[in-house]
Design a protein around this motif. Structure first.
Motif, PDB file in Angstrom:
ATOM      1  N   ASP A  70       0.797  -1.204   0.000  1.00 37.61           N
ATOM      2  CA  ASP A  70       0.000   0.000   0.000  1.00 37.61           C
ATOM      3  C   ASP A  70       0.846   1.278   0.000  1.00 37.61           C
ATOM      4  OD1 ASP A  70      -2.276   1.372   0.175  1.00 37.61           O
ATOM      5  OD2 ASP A  70      -2.426   1.270   2.372  1.00 37.61           O
ATOM      6  N   GLU A 143       0.147  -4.905   3.701  1.00 31.23           N
ATOM      7  CA  GLU A 143       1.461  -4.610   4.238  1.00 31.23           C
ATOM      8  C   GLU A 143       2.466  -5.575   3.634  1.00 31.23           C
ATOM      9  OE1 GLU A 143      -0.956  -5.668   6.499  1.00 31.23           O
ATOM     10  OE2 GLU A 143      -1.674  -3.733   7.238  1.00 31.23           O
ATOM     11  N   LEU A 175       6.947   1.347   6.288  1.00 31.30           N
ATOM     12  CA  LEU A 175       7.669   1.519   7.549  1.00 31.30           C
ATOM     13  C   LEU A 175       7.380   0.378   8.502  1.00 31.30           C
ATOM     14  CD1 LEU A 175       7.075   5.291   8.094  1.00 31.30           C
ATOM     15  CD2 LEU A 175       9.137   4.176   7.340  1.00 31.30           C
ATOM     16  N   THR A 176       6.615  -0.585   8.019  1.00 28.23           N
ATOM     17  CA  THR A 176       6.271  -1.688   8.906  1.00 28.23           C
ATOM     18  C   THR A 176       6.410  -2.993   8.141  1.00 28.23           C
ATOM     19  OG1 THR A 176       4.478  -2.671  10.144  1.00 28.23           O
ATOM     20  CG2 THR A 176       3.858  -1.256   8.343  1.00 28.23           C
ATOM     21  N   THR A 177       6.647  -4.057   8.868  1.00 28.55           N
ATOM     22  CA  THR A 177       6.647  -5.360   8.222  1.00 28.55           C
ATOM     23  C   THR A 177       5.790  -6.301   9.039  1.00 28.55           C
ATOM     24  OG1 THR A 177       8.003  -7.338   8.030  1.00 28.55           O
ATOM     25  CG2 THR A 177       8.981  -5.510   9.210  1.00 28.55           C
ATOM     26  N   CYS A 178       4.986  -7.056   8.348  1.00 31.66           N
ATOM     27  CA  CYS A 178       3.993  -7.886   9.018  1.00 31.66           C
ATOM     28  C   CYS A 178       4.410  -9.335   8.855  1.00 31.66           C
ATOM     29  CB  CYS A 178       2.646  -7.630   8.371  1.00 31.66           C
ATOM     30  SG  CYS A 178       1.288  -7.997   9.421  1.00 31.66           S
ATOM     31  N   ILE A 183      11.503 -12.279  13.075  1.00 29.56           N
ATOM     32  CA  ILE A 183      12.384 -11.953  11.948  1.00 29.56           C
ATOM     33  C   ILE A 183      13.848 -12.081  12.338  1.00 29.56           C
ATOM     34  CG2 ILE A 183      12.438  -9.481  12.409  1.00 29.56           C
ATOM     35  CD1 ILE A 183      12.227  -9.222   9.266  1.00 29.56           C
ATOM     36  N   ALA A 203      11.307   5.904   2.877  1.00 32.65           N
ATOM     37  CA  ALA A 203      10.613   6.880   3.721  1.00 32.65           C
ATOM     38  C   ALA A 203      11.439   7.314   4.930  1.00 32.65           C
ATOM     39  CB  ALA A 203       9.285   6.317   4.182  1.00 32.65           C
ATOM     40  N   GLU A 205      14.127   5.779   8.461  1.00 28.70           N
ATOM     41  CA  GLU A 205      14.957   4.710   8.999  1.00 28.70           C
ATOM     42  C   GLU A 205      14.111   3.754   9.826  1.00 28.70           C
ATOM     43  OE1 GLU A 205      18.182   6.145  11.337  1.00 28.70           O
ATOM     44  OE2 GLU A 205      18.560   4.181  12.201  1.00 28.70           O
ATOM     45  N   VAL A 206      14.138   2.490   9.447  1.00 27.45           N
ATOM     46  CA  VAL A 206      13.403   1.477  10.203  1.00 27.45           C
ATOM     47  C   VAL A 206      14.433   0.596  10.912  1.00 27.45           C
ATOM     48  CG1 VAL A 206      11.753  -0.409  10.077  1.00 27.45           C
ATOM     49  CG2 VAL A 206      11.557   1.509   8.525  1.00 27.45           C
ATOM     50  N   HIS A 207      14.196   0.400  12.175  1.00 23.95           N
ATOM     51  CA  HIS A 207      15.197  -0.273  12.993  1.00 23.95           C
ATOM     52  C   HIS A 207      15.543  -1.660  12.474  1.00 23.95           C
ATOM     53  CE1 HIS A 207      17.361  -1.518  16.508  1.00 23.95           C
ATOM     54  NE2 HIS A 207      16.583  -2.569  16.626  1.00 23.95           N
ATOM     55  N   VAL A 208      14.518  -2.406  12.101  1.00 23.58           N
ATOM     56  CA  VAL A 208      14.776  -3.803  11.739  1.00 23.58           C
ATOM     57  C   VAL A 208      15.588  -3.873  10.447  1.00 23.58           C
ATOM     58  CG1 VAL A 208      12.654  -4.243  10.462  1.00 23.58           C
ATOM     59  CG2 VAL A 208      13.718  -6.069  11.744  1.00 23.58           C
ATOM     60  N   ARG A 211      19.123  -3.204  11.318  1.00 25.88           N
ATOM     61  CA  ARG A 211      19.793  -4.347  11.913  1.00 25.88           C
ATOM     62  C   ARG A 211      20.091  -5.407  10.871  1.00 25.88           C
ATOM     63  NH1 ARG A 211      17.002  -5.758  16.618  1.00 25.88           N
ATOM     64  NH2 ARG A 211      15.909  -7.340  15.460  1.00 25.88           N
TER      65      ARG A 211
ATOM     66  N   PRO B 532       8.632   5.796  11.450  1.00 21.60           N
ATOM     67  CA  PRO B 532       8.937   4.381  11.628  1.00 21.60           C
ATOM     68  C   PRO B 532       8.959   3.957  13.095  1.00 21.60           C
ATOM     69  CG  PRO B 532      10.935   5.593  11.215  1.00 21.60           C
ATOM     70  CD  PRO B 532       9.823   6.594  11.111  1.00 21.60           C
ATOM     71  N   ASP B 533       8.863   2.674  13.296  1.00 21.20           N
ATOM     72  CA  ASP B 533       9.047   2.047  14.612  1.00 21.20           C
ATOM     73  C   ASP B 533       8.136   2.616  15.700  1.00 21.20           C
ATOM     74  OD1 ASP B 533      10.924   0.350  13.505  1.00 21.20           O
ATOM     75  OD2 ASP B 533      12.517   1.781  13.777  1.00 21.20           O
ATOM     76  N   GLU B 589      11.156  -3.735  17.996  1.00 19.58           N
ATOM     77  CA  GLU B 589      12.351  -4.484  17.603  1.00 19.58           C
ATOM     78  C   GLU B 589      12.101  -5.286  16.336  1.00 19.58           C
ATOM     79  OE1 GLU B 589      15.369  -4.898  19.201  1.00 19.58           O
ATOM     80  OE2 GLU B 589      14.958  -3.442  20.781  1.00 19.58           O
ATOM     81  N   GLY B 591      10.154  -4.702  13.933  1.00 14.03           N
ATOM     82  CA  GLY B 591       9.854  -3.963  12.716  1.00 14.03           C
ATOM     83  C   GLY B 591       8.376  -3.758  12.453  1.00 14.03           C
ATOM     84  N   ARG B 592       7.520  -4.311  13.316  1.00 11.07           N
ATOM     85  CA  ARG B 592       6.102  -4.115  13.086  1.00 11.07           C
ATOM     86  C   ARG B 592       5.705  -2.676  13.417  1.00 11.07           C
ATOM     87  NH1 ARG B 592       2.065  -3.320  11.266  1.00 11.07           N
ATOM     88  NH2 ARG B 592       0.061  -4.368  11.398  1.00 11.07           N
ATOM     89  N   TYR B 674      17.612  10.584  17.465  1.00 18.22           N
ATOM     90  CA  TYR B 674      16.805  11.672  16.940  1.00 18.22           C
ATOM     91  C   TYR B 674      15.329  11.385  17.161  1.00 18.22           C
ATOM     92  CZ  TYR B 674      16.260   8.804  12.679  1.00 18.22           C
ATOM     93  OH  TYR B 674      15.995   7.798  11.807  1.00 18.22           O
ATOM     94  N   ARG B 722      13.842  11.698   6.594  1.00 16.33           N
ATOM     95  CA  ARG B 722      14.778  11.241   5.559  1.00 16.33           C
ATOM     96  C   ARG B 722      16.163  11.796   5.812  1.00 16.33           C
ATOM     97  NH1 ARG B 722      10.723  11.696   0.800  1.00 16.33           N
ATOM     98  NH2 ARG B 722       9.958   9.567   0.838  1.00 16.33           N
ATOM     99  N   ALA B 725      17.957  10.048   8.575  1.00 11.45           N
ATOM    100  CA  ALA B 725      18.326   8.655   8.322  1.00 11.45           C
ATOM    101  C   ALA B 725      19.637   8.553   7.568  1.00 11.45           C
ATOM    102  CB  ALA B 725      17.214   7.966   7.537  1.00 11.45           C
TER     103      ALA B 725
END
Lengths: 400, 759
Positions: A70, A143, A175-178, A183, A203, A205-208, A211, B532-533, B589, B591-592, B674, B722, B725
């Protein structure tokens, strides 16, 4: 002309933009300037890290995982994230095979919490471009599931021989993963299998993702705009340094030749590439490349022989990969103190604004920042050294 | 590196220093030189702890006669542990540089619960039970009984300590909780009593606020600390509330009932003793005649729940005659409790001054002020005499005697309020009697008076001029430092209207308005889609949180929210909340992504850090004013107005803004971090609110960011995310927000100071 009209949408349909903010003020625009600065420095640093004589993973097997959820319908890239991605991706695929002729690529898309393979690992750019172009019509729903698609890529990459460099490139708008499970175990699996995963976020920075990239030794970047996106994607064109687990093997390769006997017309034959493809039936034609081992005919190179499994390449292909091993020497950054009036390459006049200029250590010619990047990104040879025979030889002797 | 701070050589255990750390040291040094108190604000994540420690330790080594002791007060055990880590690092650095370990002893003091190494007692989870069990093994009469009866259990560690622990001195070094335990195990000494003993001559003491502020504990623990001490209160933005809480007592029906049971038990025990051991009671009586001074020096182990702050007069005076006899005292207590019972039987709210309360007691049950003052001490003495070792069961009656002593001791700065029901549930009768302290300076006054330098510091102390007023002291230095940053890593925004241009605000008149709630929902959904997150939202109260979530549910906001992130809600139940927090972290953690809805002033807003991906955005829905209808608050406001000339509104705004700053400050825990801070209320853009935010937030809150609609805010956030990041390394910071020694020297000290300190 007509095309252009179609591409553009009306101004009021675009996202909320503050064009006046694009004007940078020096006092208050501290933000823009500093970030641009950081990017510039990062670019230089990337350049500096490129070492000659290091072992590179040249036989790359890359799975591109494309987000088709989406969130890809967002209009912050014009016209939409997906269309923009598709367009840049097309060029990337061509460039990729141009620079890495003996590599293979596959494409997986993720949408609606599922992963779907739209093109298998193969060394043919055209097929991938076609698959990618078909994406323009797909509906963007649900998602993405990073885990599912990584697992799918991993299943295919696991089977590869040990000398191949295994890579995954994720282009992620969401920004999300389902995910169905944890994971982190997938990330650990990828790490133990030596798969290098790079992620480009569209978009934020996503933590996962961060990593994933850090653990597996890949790169994680987030785009600023479409130009930056292109930059980041093209960064993936250069082969990465070989992983430690990678074995060095001698690889058997075939250099096919065109069968042309003097004076006789080549017989009409069908090529192996199209023999069982449905959409584009195989035609009888005369030209083609013949596998030196089993004499199957192919209309394009490079390819893996379907009959005997031999990798078929042409000599120029291999030669093109050569410059990765002998990169142009890194220029030294020096402060500009009227050493010379113009840039040696582009003849641009240096002015007050150029605080730093760049000097080739071999030919001691001075270049501007743009030429520095152009030389190292695209040209791969220093114009100063190349125009002078003695330095040219020095350069090549030192690198060899 | 070695720094020169105004002529003092300071060892700083890192290769790089932030400019504001240097400025902070300069200010702190001035305060130490002047031997006065100071108030310093520096953003969290800029290394306050290590800055403080390295300067004070250097000062202490340089001028051993001016500063003999450093007392570092922090709030929680993890924070204390962090301080010890930094201290260890610092002293090791000294050793590395000088080749000799500095002649300093640093140690931590914590509760028995954290320090106990007794195999059985230490397995208990609850602090009170550990205290009680410890007491039953170490009280003086228990040990005496052990002398002639071997079956009485005692604690071998305490015995070991009292045998030879007091003669020896601890070797130089830093002892954290674990080190103390190990040290105790090696020598068979009790770590708790060891540290209680050692703090009197240790150079650096780290412990919790309560050991200094709570008069019940401070009397026991901190009485003997030398005057030439530097006291540091870290994370001290709530210090006035800590002071007030430590001096306030709340009594409800249940406590009264349990206290009555206690008294009945006491009565029976006294009667039994009267038959068996008449002499003991007689001894006690004698002792009381002679005065309490002797009683109070009995044994340090006995005084575990000692009296509230007692004017010295009480300890030298003899206990009044009418409560000296045990039976008399018990009937005295009975009368007092009966009186409290009648006071609780009210239909409407009563508020009166301690003087009025005392007069009423006098007329109704004929109890005078003087015996009431001795109540707490007298009960402690009785419990000792009766050899009741487990004091936990007696906490209700102890509480009642505290109340009596407080009321009788202080006539100013306190109020008594009896409420027949809770405001939220006016139909359910639940009478509560509050003896509420109104003046936060009472509890902290001894600290200011006794110690030569008191440092109050936190990440959010703005507006700073309020603290000297409400704590009634005169700081010699008052400074606020900003964060020098290589990139703008925080983005504060004030969202004042929704996309439909309806002003959003949590003020009373509009808070139930559907349009406002819908716009809040819209804002959250938009933010959740683009950030995010982790996202943390703060509401003004649990009540408001519940009503908003209910309307969101009806409006479908919750559904669209869950497409982007999982939703977690803080509740008043702390177990439930920690469960929610755990899964919140897990969702971030994996990523959801997750949204945590919580309440300003709640547990989450105070103690939990949301660094990096755990809190990329914080939303503050409304201004977190304290519940203004509360009578205790009203009484306090009146008092502040009369005594300190602080207007009600000023105090309320001050309190609301410091909590708002505290909430949004959760997201930024360092220079590489940040986060977005969204203040979603129209009223935040008014200058009286804006100007009360900490300097380091205000600096980034440009005028263009103070009156945004939802859509504008999201656009700005998107672009900013952005930019943030982009890869960011130490080299990028170097020279701007991170200095090497050379850079520091080359920049003139004054110039840096000017930059970082804008006060």
């Amino acid at each position: 002309m007509v095309d252009e009209e179609e591409q553009k949408e009306y101004r009021w349909e675009t996202g909320y933009e503050k064009t006046w903010e694009a004007i940078k003020e020096d006092d208050d625009g501290f933000l823009e300037a500093s970030v641009a600065d950081i990017i510039q420095r990062a670019k230089r640093k990337r350049q500096a890290q490129k070492q000659g004589n290091s072992k590179l993973g040249m036989m790359r097997h890359l799975y591109v995982i494309l987000d088709c959820s989406d969130s890809m319908s967002s209009q912050d890239l014009k016209p939409t994230r997906l269309l923009c991605t598709v367009k840049i991706m097309e060029n990337f695929i061509e460039e990729f095979f141009d620079q890495n002729p003996i590599s293979q690529m596959g494409i997986i898309i993720m949408h609606n919490k599922r992963a779907e393979k739209i093109s298998d690992l193969a060394g043919n750019a055209r097929k991938h471009i076609k698959a990618i172009n078909n994406l323009k019509q797909t509906s963007l729903i649900g998602e993405p599931s990073l885990q599912n698609s990584l697992e799918m890529a991993l299943r295919a990459l696991k089977l590869l021989p040990s000398h191949a460099s295994r890579e995954i490139l994720v282009v992620m708008g969401s920004l999300t993963t389902c995910d169905p499970g944890d994971i982190n175990t997938t990330i650990l699996n990828l790490k133990s299998e030596g798969v290098r995963c790079s992620v480009i976020g569209l978009a934020a920075e996503v933590h996962v993702c961060r990593r994933l990239a850090n653990e597996t030794g890949g790169l994680y970047n987030v785009i600023l705009d479409d130009c930056h996106f292109k930059d980041l994607l093209y960064q993936q064109v250069d082969p990465p340094p070989a992983a430690l687990t990678l074995e060095s093997n001698l690889i058997k390769m075939g250099f096919p030749h065109q069968m042309s006997v003097e004076g006789t017309e080549e017989p009409l034959t069908m090529c192996m590439c199209h023999v069982d493809s449905t959409d584009e039936g195989s035609k009888l034609n005369t030209g083609g490349y013949y596998c030196p081992q089993c004499y199957s005919k192919y209309c394009e190179l490079p390819v893996e022989c379907r009959a005997c499994g031999l990798t078929l390449v042409s000599a120029p292909h291999l030669a093109r990969s050569y410059h990765h091993l002998f990169p142009a020497a890194n220029y030294d950054e020096i402060t500009y103190e009227n050493q010379t009036l113009i840039c040696f390459a582009c003849q641009k006049n240096f002015s007050e604004t150029d605080k730093q200029v760049y000097r080739c250590p071999n030919c001691t010619k001075i270049f501007c920042i743009n030429c520095d990047i152009f030389v190292h990104d695209i040209l791969h040879t220093c114009p100063g050294c190349a125009t002078n025979l003695s330095t040219f030889q020095i350069a090549h002797n030192t690198t060899q | 590196m070695k720094l020169n701070v105004g002529g003092l050589i300071v060892y700083f255990p890192y290769d790089y220093i932030y400019p504001e750390q240097y400025a902070y040291m300069c200010e702190l040094k001035k305060a130490l030189d002047a031997k006065g108190h100071c108030l310093l604000e520096m953003p969290s994540g800029t290394g306050k702890t290590t800055t403080l420690l390295s300067l004070v330790v250097a000062y202490m080594l340089e001028n051993p006669h001016d500063v003999r002791k450093l007392i570092y007060c922090s709030r929680t055990v993890p924070e204390i542990e962090k301080v010890m880590e930094e201290l260890k690092k610092l002293l090791l650095y000294y050793e590395k540089q000088d080749g000799e370990y500095p002649h300093l002893v640093g140690l931590v003091l914590s509760s028995r619960k954290n320090l106990c190494i007794h195999p059985e007692v230490s397995t208990e989870r609850e602090g009170k039970i550990v205290d009680g069990k410890c007491h039953s093994l170490t009280a003086s009469y228990i040990r005496e009984r052990h002398n002639y009866d071997d079956t009485t259990p005692i604690c071998q560690y305490y015995e070991g300590f009292s045998l030879d622990g007091k003669e020896s001195t601890m070797p130089y070094g830093v002892y954290s909780i674990d080190d103390l335990k190990q040290y105790g195990r090696d020598r068979n000494w009790c770590p708790y009593f060891l540290s209680r003993f050692v703090i009197n001559h240790a150079n650096i003491v780290v412990y919790s606020y309560h050991y200094l502020l709570d008069p019940k504990i401070a009397e026991v623990v901190s009485k003997e600390l030398t005057k030439e001490s530097v006291v540091i209160f870290d994370e001290a933005h709530n210090i006035d509330n800590v002071c007030i809480d430590s001096m306030s007592v709340k009594v409800n029906k249940r406590i009264i009932d349990r206290a009555t049971e206690n008294i009945n038990l006491l009565e029976r025990t006294v009667a039994e003793m009267r038959e068996d051991d008449h002499k003991k009671l007689q001894d006690e009586y004698q002792r009381l005649v002679e005065g309490l001074r002797d009683a109070s020096v009995a044994r340090e182990t006995d005084v575990i729940l000692s009296n509230p702050v007692l004017p010295d007069a009480i300890l030298t005076e003899a206990v009044p005659g009418n409560i000296r006899n045990a039976e008399h005292f018990i009937s005295f207590l009975k009368r007092f409790i009966e009186y409290l019972k009648t006071r609780l039987r009210v239909q409407h709210v009563v508020q009166e001054s301690p003087a009025g309360f005392l007069k009423d007691i006098q007329t109704k049950v004929c109890i005078e002020r003087k015996p009431l003052r001795f109540c707490a001490e007298r009960l402690a003495s009785l419990l000792r005499t009766l050899e009741i070792s487990d004091l936990t069961d007696f906490s209700p009656v102890i509480l009642i005697t505290h109340l009596a002593t407080l009321v009788a001791t202080y006539t100013k700065g306190f109020t008594i309020i009896v409420e027949p029901f809770d405001d939220k549930t006016p139909t359910v009768s639940n009478p509560i009697l509050h003896v509420s302290c109104l003046d936060s300076s009472i509890a902290i006054k001894p600290v200011f008076d006794r110690f030569q330098t008191v440092v109050i510091t936190s990440g959010t102390l703005s507006p700073m001029d309020m603290y000297p007023k409400i704590l009634n002291f005169h700081p010699v230095i008052m400074s606020s430092f900003t964060m020098t940053l290589a990139r703008p890593c925080l983005l504060p925004m004030i969202v004042s209207k929704g996309n439909d241009q309806v002003a959003i605000s949590s003020k009373y008149e509009t808070r139930e308005d559907n349009a406002v709630i819908r716009n809040y929902g819209q804002l959250l959904v938009e933010v959740a889609a683009n950030v995010p997150d982790g996202i943390v939202c703060f509401f003004t109260s649990y009540l408001y949180l519940e009503s908003v979530v209910a309307s969101w549910y009806d409006q479908g906001v919750i559904d669209s929210l869950q497409r982007y992130k999982l939703l977690f809600i803080e509740t008043q139940d702390s177990a439930e909340t920690s469960f929610a927090l755990m899964y919140y972290i897990k969702a971030c953690e994996s990523g959801r992504g997750a949204v945590l809805l919580s309440v300003a002033r709640g547990k989450v807003s105070e103690g939990v850090d949301f660094d990096h991906h755990l809190g990329r955005a914080v939303l503050m829905f409304g201004i977190p004013y304290v519940y203004t209808q509360s009578r205790i608050l009203k009484a306090r406001l009146d008092y502040l107005r009369d005594q300190f000339q602080i207007k009600e509104n000023d105090f309320l705004t001050f309190d609301a803004m410091r909590h708002a700053a505290q909430c949004v400050g959760r997201a930024i825990r360092g220079k590489t971090d940040y986060g977005i801070m969204i203040f979603a209320d129209k009223r935040f853009s008014r200058s009286d609110k804006r100007s009360k935010l900490p300097k380091w937030i205000q600096e980034h809150l440009k005028d263009s960011l103070t009156n945004l609609s939802t859509e504008e805010a999201v656009q700005i956030a998107k672009r900013w995310l952005r930019q943030m990041a982009q890869p960011f390394t130490r080299e990028d910071q170097l020279g701007v927000s991170l200095l090497t020694l050379e850079q520091l020297q080359s920049l003139e000290a004054s110039k840096i100071q000017e930059q970082a300190q804008q006060n």
